[in-house]
Design an enzyme around this catalytic site. Structure first.
Site, PDB file in Angstrom:
ATOM      1  N   TYR A  92      56.462  22.878  52.849  1.00 29.82           N
ATOM      2  CA  TYR A  92      56.502  24.102  52.034  1.00 29.82           C
ATOM      3  C   TYR A  92      56.429  25.283  52.990  1.00 29.82           C
ATOM      4  CZ  TYR A  92      55.194  26.735  47.779  1.00 29.82           C
ATOM      5  OH  TYR A  92      55.160  27.605  46.723  1.00 29.82           O
ATOM      6  N   GLU A 150      63.941  29.336  40.810  1.00 30.80           N
ATOM      7  CA  GLU A 150      63.262  29.612  42.070  1.00 30.80           C
ATOM      8  C   GLU A 150      64.159  30.430  42.992  1.00 30.80           C
ATOM      9  OE1 GLU A 150      59.976  28.152  42.376  1.00 30.80           O
ATOM     10  OE2 GLU A 150      59.948  29.709  43.914  1.00 30.80           O
ATOM     11  N   ASP A 151      63.604  31.468  43.531  1.00 31.57           N
ATOM     12  CA  ASP A 151      64.247  32.253  44.596  1.00 31.57           C
ATOM     13  C   ASP A 151      65.643  32.763  44.248  1.00 31.57           C
ATOM     14  OD1 ASP A 151      61.850  31.711  45.723  1.00 31.57           O
ATOM     15  OD2 ASP A 151      62.626  30.876  47.588  1.00 31.57           O
ATOM     16  N   ARG A 178      67.650  34.639  47.405  1.00 29.74           N
ATOM     17  CA  ARG A 178      66.436  35.239  47.994  1.00 29.74           C
ATOM     18  C   ARG A 178      65.490  34.109  48.364  1.00 29.74           C
ATOM     19  NH1 ARG A 178      61.747  34.327  47.364  1.00 29.74           N
ATOM     20  NH2 ARG A 178      60.941  35.206  45.446  1.00 29.74           N
ATOM     21  N   ASP A 183      59.399  30.901  38.552  1.00 30.37           N
ATOM     22  CA  ASP A 183      58.179  30.713  39.322  1.00 30.37           C
ATOM     23  C   ASP A 183      57.805  31.963  40.112  1.00 30.37           C
ATOM     24  OD1 ASP A 183      56.086  29.235  40.497  1.00 30.37           O
ATOM     25  OD2 ASP A 183      57.326  28.850  42.251  1.00 30.37           O
ATOM     26  N   ASP A 184      58.803  32.652  40.660  1.00 31.37           N
ATOM     27  CA  ASP A 184      58.510  33.828  41.494  1.00 31.37           C
ATOM     28  C   ASP A 184      57.933  34.963  40.658  1.00 31.37           C
ATOM     29  OD1 ASP A 184      59.616  32.767  44.008  1.00 31.37           O
ATOM     30  OD2 ASP A 184      61.437  32.678  42.807  1.00 31.37           O
ATOM     31  N   ASN A 223      56.402  35.723  52.051  1.00 29.78           N
ATOM     32  CA  ASN A 223      56.629  34.486  52.800  1.00 29.78           C
ATOM     33  C   ASN A 223      57.937  34.574  53.570  1.00 29.78           C
ATOM     34  OD1 ASN A 223      54.361  33.101  51.736  1.00 29.78           O
ATOM     35  ND2 ASN A 223      55.475  32.766  49.828  1.00 29.78           N
ATOM     36  N   ARG A 255      63.403   7.161  53.410  1.00 28.47           N
ATOM     37  CA  ARG A 255      63.262   5.716  53.610  1.00 28.47           C
ATOM     38  C   ARG A 255      62.209   5.089  52.727  1.00 28.47           C
ATOM     39  NH1 ARG A 255      62.785   7.369  58.672  1.00 28.47           N
ATOM     40  NH2 ARG A 255      60.596   6.780  58.747  1.00 28.47           N
ATOM     41  N   LYS A 306      59.621  22.365  46.523  1.00 33.82           N
ATOM     42  CA  LYS A 306      58.821  22.631  45.318  1.00 33.82           C
ATOM     43  C   LYS A 306      58.583  21.320  44.558  1.00 33.82           C
ATOM     44  CE  LYS A 306      58.424  27.229  45.255  1.00 33.82           C
ATOM     45  NZ  LYS A 306      57.236  28.044  45.021  1.00 33.82           N
TER      46      LYS A 306
HETATM   47  N1  LIG Z   1      52.863  34.126  47.579  1.00 31.64           N
HETATM   48  C1  LIG Z   1      53.655  33.691  46.638  1.00 31.64           C
HETATM   49  O1  LIG Z   1      53.330  32.772  45.876  1.00 31.64           O
HETATM   50  C2  LIG Z   1      54.986  34.315  46.474  1.00 31.64           C
HETATM   51  C3  LIG Z   1      55.479  35.148  47.436  1.00 31.64           C
HETATM   52  N2  LIG Z   1      56.700  35.723  47.254  1.00 31.64           N
HETATM   53  C4  LIG Z   1      57.211  36.535  48.352  1.00 31.64           C
HETATM   54  O2  LIG Z   1      57.268  37.889  47.961  1.00 31.64           O
HETATM   55  C5  LIG Z   1      58.358  38.497  48.585  1.00 31.64           C
HETATM   56  C6  LIG Z   1      59.176  39.252  47.541  1.00 31.64           C
HETATM   57  O3  LIG Z   1      59.662  38.368  46.577  1.00 31.64           O
HETATM   58  P1  LIG Z   1      60.437  38.920  45.290  1.00 31.64           P
HETATM   59  O4  LIG Z   1      59.674  39.991  44.634  1.00 31.64           O
HETATM   60  O5  LIG Z   1      60.830  37.768  44.472  1.00 31.64           O
HETATM   61  O6  LIG Z   1      61.731  39.552  45.999  1.00 31.64           O
HETATM   62  P2  LIG Z   1      62.622  40.732  45.473  1.00 31.64           P
HETATM   63  O7  LIG Z   1      63.817  40.758  46.338  1.00 31.64           O
HETATM   64  O8  LIG Z   1      62.782  40.635  44.019  1.00 31.64           O
HETATM   65  O9  LIG Z   1      61.737  42.041  45.767  1.00 31.64           O
HETATM   66  C7  LIG Z   1      61.497  42.580  47.016  1.00 31.64           C
HETATM   67  C8  LIG Z   1      60.922  43.957  46.793  1.00 31.64           C
HETATM   68  O10 LIG Z   1      60.522  44.498  48.038  1.00 31.64           O
HETATM   69  C9  LIG Z   1      61.048  45.789  48.142  1.00 31.64           C
HETATM   70  N3  LIG Z   1      61.244  46.177  49.520  1.00 31.64           N
HETATM   71  C10 LIG Z   1      62.139  45.719  50.407  1.00 31.64           C
HETATM   72  N4  LIG Z   1      62.015  46.385  51.570  1.00 31.64           N
HETATM   73  C11 LIG Z   1      61.041  47.295  51.391  1.00 31.64           C
HETATM   74  C12 LIG Z   1      60.471  48.291  52.204  1.00 31.64           C
HETATM   75  N5  LIG Z   1      60.889  48.482  53.447  1.00 31.64           N
HETATM   76  N6  LIG Z   1      59.473  49.047  51.708  1.00 31.64           N
HETATM   77  C13 LIG Z   1      59.047  48.850  50.456  1.00 31.64           C
HETATM   78  N7  LIG Z   1      59.552  47.916  49.629  1.00 31.64           N
HETATM   79  C14 LIG Z   1      60.537  47.168  50.098  1.00 31.64           C
HETATM   80  C15 LIG Z   1      62.348  45.729  47.402  1.00 31.64           C
HETATM   81  O11 LIG Z   1      62.759  47.038  47.051  1.00 31.64           O
HETATM   82  P3  LIG Z   1      64.250  47.300  46.467  1.00 31.64           P
HETATM   83  O12 LIG Z   1      64.330  46.535  45.200  1.00 31.64           O
HETATM   84  O13 LIG Z   1      64.276  48.744  46.250  1.00 31.64           O
HETATM   85  O14 LIG Z   1      65.168  46.776  47.523  1.00 31.64           O
HETATM   86  C16 LIG Z   1      61.934  44.921  46.198  1.00 31.64           C
HETATM   87  O15 LIG Z   1      61.313  45.720  45.254  1.00 31.64           O
HETATM   88  C17 LIG Z   1      59.112  37.391  49.325  1.00 31.64           C
HETATM   89  O16 LIG Z   1      58.742  37.403  50.667  1.00 31.64           O
HETATM   90  C18 LIG Z   1      58.613  36.133  48.703  1.00 31.64           C
HETATM   91  O17 LIG Z   1      58.613  35.061  49.607  1.00 31.64           O
HETATM   92  C19 LIG Z   1      57.438  35.537  46.129  1.00 31.64           C
HETATM   93  C20 LIG Z   1      56.995  34.697  45.153  1.00 31.64           C
HETATM   94  C21 LIG Z   1      55.744  33.975  45.290  1.00 31.64           C
HETATM   95  C1  LIG Z   2      56.177  30.910  47.188  1.00 33.70           C
HETATM   96  C2  LIG Z   2      57.444  31.315  46.647  1.00 33.70           C
HETATM   97  O1  LIG Z   2      57.830  30.889  45.591  1.00 33.70           O
HETATM   98  C3  LIG Z   2      58.249  32.269  47.369  1.00 33.70           C
HETATM   99  O2  LIG Z   2      57.828  32.783  48.391  1.00 33.70           O
HETATM  100  O3  LIG Z   2      59.355  32.528  46.909  1.00 33.70           O
HETATM  101 MG   LIG Z   3      59.891  31.239  45.289  1.00 36.44          MG
END
Ligand SMILES: NC(=O)C1=CN([C@@H]2O[C@H](COP(=O)(O)OP(=O)(O)OC[C@H]3O[C@@H](n4cnc5c(N)ncnc54)[C@H](OP(=O)(O)O)[C@@H]3O)[C@@H](O)[C@H]2O)C=CC1
Ligand SMILES: CC(=O)C(=O)O
Ligand SMILES: [Mg+2]
Length: 624
Positions: free
Chosen positions: A145, A290-291, A200, A313-314, A453, A124, A218
């Site tokens: 967020y 993103e994601d 994701r 960004d991730d 997150n 609005r 974002k």
């Molecule tokens: N604080 C911040 O600014 C940010 C936070 N994040 C958060 O980080 C998290 C991951 O993001 P992202 O890396 O992009 O996601 P991805 O899906 O790329 O990676 C997740 C990783 O976690 C692993 N994993 C999953 N389950 C397990 C487990 N039980 N034990 C060990 N490892 C495990 C996966 O393994 P495998 O590949 O073998 O399945 C993979 O390597 C999300 O929660 C996201 O919200 C992300 C970006 C920014």
């Molecule tokens: C913060 C962020 O980008 C994420 O958790 O995916």
């Molecule tokens: Mg993200």
């Protein structure tokens, strides 16, 4: 020369409001803006925006969120703009309206209700939405967020009211069809797109088209934390199906009801999307990824980063914010990053991106690349990444260790004895009390980052980290945690979130018209954030600046982006602004209502109807 510059810098606001935005609030603390100063007058004329009086009147104007001021329209405006009688007779300043909004928000039963209220306000009255958000950033960032945006995405089909972004689907898989969709967006001067395919969403997995809430959130931070103009921003959802069966069965699901497409068709959709965006908005339109799921995030970054103005960004934003926190922490531990050992839980986009940036930082501290890799241990769902692993991802290869295979994180931590433990795994509670206790036994100031997150996915809570270590931990989390008191001392956990990075990088990329964004930009951004952490922050055990400082930090990041990008030729805004800070500040969004009528303009006869001017676009007389 100045004329030819104006199309790229024009913006829809009145010069009156621009003067106001330049002289107001914290934005201009260091340098008073005054048109009496000839140098500032020269810059003002150089960068001055187009003067636009809205070509909307009456109800149409009230229904235009970017122009609507609700009861803050003055009597003069109400009369001139056909609003008289359409509004209650009382007047309210923007400040009073903001107070009314925040009072109601605080009375809502829960955070999802607060999200819905703010979303409605955004629909609005855009200025009021940003005013409330900027004035209460610490309180409201967790609503627009993480974590609440995650909840909103999960319930998106149910709470959906108005479109806030564009949907590009598999059925639109050609450049011309996507171009047509872009043409349907009400604004043409788009300079920043945040795009997701919803695979994701935070740590919540595949939310399909419900994931559109993430680009929307974002971009709200682009405006609130970096002053990017809302009309430059476009959230996009790429719909290539979902593998989330629950959503496919959900009667309210808003996306294509089909399984995700992979392979060539998916890549063609992404390629067509990138091509259509640059065809419509130019090569310097920023596209933030993103994601995206693990299988596509890095792949698409590698595919596009040299040809488009884009970043993930991730991967890159997260890497920068974590390195910033580690650099700040090193002022307390008195250890360089190259002196530490790191264990990561998770080896996806976020963790690998962070690990690679730590390598760059260690190299800059004089460590060899091989020695740097040797200090970083990655653990994913299959356990510690070792050389025994088959089908090792090429990106993980240099991190693979000559070690025993194990899935036990405590065992890895006991073997490595790291200074820092970093979680980006989406596994709630993976940093058990035993692991935190062990970290505090081997380190006077253990570094523990639970980055996943939303809050429900964090590897540990702030309370556990501070309590078990008796306040010695250097802690950060992706989503916010409440303050904690231990033995009478107050701890304020910092938020290790890419929100410290992407707004500033985006501001620099947009304003200086970058062709592409080099990796080194993110390391610079990390250092800029780290330098902004004060001793006052340390007092509360926090290794990040306060959230309300991000807007100023974004300006600093944007300035460093500019300096670096003019050196290597990736900035294409010419003539290059001499005073970059002034240029940045002059372009930033003001949350104060614009004056919609140009009182100084001498209305010609033909523009008058019933004694009132018909608002039309006019250049301001200052230029003549
Ligand atoms: N604080 C911040 O600014 C940010 C936070 N994040 C958060 O980080 C998290 C991951 O993001 P992202 O890396 O992009 O996601 P991805 O899906 O790329 O990676 C997740 C990783 O976690 C692993 N994993 C999953 N389950 C397990 C487990 N039980 N034990 C060990 N490892 C495990 C996966 O393994 P495998 O590949 O073998 O399945 C993979 O390597 C999300 O929660 C996201 O919200 C992300 C970006 C920014
Ligand atoms: C913060 C962020 O980008 C994420 O958790 O995916
Ligand atoms: Mg993200």
């Amino acid at each position: 020369m100045y004329r030819c510059l104006s199309p790229c810098i024009a913006r829809e606001t009145s010069h009156v409001s621009m003067k106001r935005s330049l002289s107001c609030t914290a934005v201009n603390r260091r340098r008073e803006w005054s048109l009496d100063d000839p140098e500032q007058k020269r810059l003002y004329k150089l960068y001055r925006p187009e003067r636009v009086t809205p070509n909307k009147r009456g109800l149409d104007l009230l229904k235009t969120p970017s122009l609507n001021k609700g009861m803050a329209f003055t009597l003069y405006e109400r009369q001139y703009l056909g609003l008289h009688g359409l509004l209650p007779p009382a007047f309210m300043t923007e400040e009073q309206q903001a107070y009314r909004v925040i009072t109601k928000l605080r009375q809502q039963p829960d955070d999802l209700a607060r999200y819905i209220q703010l979303d409605g306000l955004h629909d609005r009255n855009e200025k009021l939405f940003y005013r409330v958000l900027c004035d209460n950033i610490k309180e409201l960032m967790p609503i627009v967020y993480t974590p609440t945006v995650g909840l909103a995405c999960q319930h998106f089909g149910f709470i959906y009211r108005n479109p806030k972004g564009l949907y590009v689907t598999l059925n639109d898989n050609s450049i011309s069809k996507i171009y047509q969709i872009l043409c349907n967006w009400p604004y043409n001067d788009i300079r920043a797109i945040v795009v997701t395919d919803g695979e994701r969403i935070l740590g919540l997995g595949d939310l399909g088209s419900y994931g559109i809430g993430i680009p929307v959130g974002k971009l709200a931070l682009y405006v609130a934390l970096a002053g990017v103009l809302p009309e430059w921003c476009l959230p996009v959802f790429i719909d290539c199906g979902t593998d989330n069966q629950k959503l496919l069965n959900d009667p309210f699901y808003t996306g294509l009801r089909r399984k995700r497409v992979r392979g060539e068709e998916y890549d063609r959709l992404m390629d067509n999307f990138m091509a259509a965006c640059t065809k419509k908005y130019g090569q310097t339109c920023l596209i933030q990824f993103e994601d995206f799921g693990n299988r596509d995030a890095y792949r698409l970054l590698d595919r596009y980063k040299n040809n488009y103005c884009m970043f993930n960004d991730d991967i890159q934003g997260t890497a920068a914010v974590v390195v910033a926190g580690l650099l700040a922490a090193s002022r307390i531990t008195k250890k360089k990053l190259s002196d530490e050992k790191f264990v990561f839980l998770g080896a996806g986009g976020a963790a690998t991106g962070i690990a690679e940036m730590i390598i760059r930082q260690m190299e800059s501290e004089g460590l060899s690349t091989a020695d740097a890799y040797a200090r970083i241990y990655l653990v994913d769902i299959d356990g510690l990444i070792t050389k025994n692993r088959r089908n090792l991802d090429p990106r993980h290869e240099p991190f693979a260790k000559d070690a025993k295979d194990t899935k036990d994180l405590l065992e890895v931590v006991k073997m490595v004895k790291p200074g820092a433990l970093i979680g980006a795994s989406t596994v709630r509670g993976a940093f058990t009390n035993e692991i935190i206790k062990y970290m505090s036994e081997i380190n006077p100031r253990p570094i523990i980052f639970a980055l996943s997150n939303p809050t429900s996915k964090a590897e540990c809570t702030a309370e556990d980290a501070y309590t078990i270590t008796r306040g010695r931990v250097l802690f950060a989390s992706g989503s916010p945690f409440k303050n904690i008191e231990i033995d009478g001392k107050l701890y304020k956990p910092g938020q290790g979130n890419n929100a410290y990075i992407f707004p500033g990088v985006a501001l620099g990329a947009i304003l200086f018209k970058l062709k592409h964004i080099q990796d080194k930009i993110f390391l610079l951004a990390a250092r800029t954030v780290a330098e902004s952490v004060s001793e006052e922050n340390f007092k509360y055990g926090r290794i990040y600046p306060r959230l309300k400082e991000i807007r100023e930090i974004s300006i600093k990041i944007a300035m460093r982006v500019a300096e670096e990008s003019y050196k290597d030729g990736s900035a294409t805004l010419y003539p290059e602004p001499e005073d970059k800070e002034m240029w940045i500040r002059s372009q930033m969004y003001s949350v104060e209502y614009d004056e919609l009528i140009n009182k100084t303009y001498n209305w010609p006869e033909q523009d008058m109807k019933h004694g009132f001017p018909v608002p039309v676009v006019r250049r301001d007389s200052m230029d003549e």
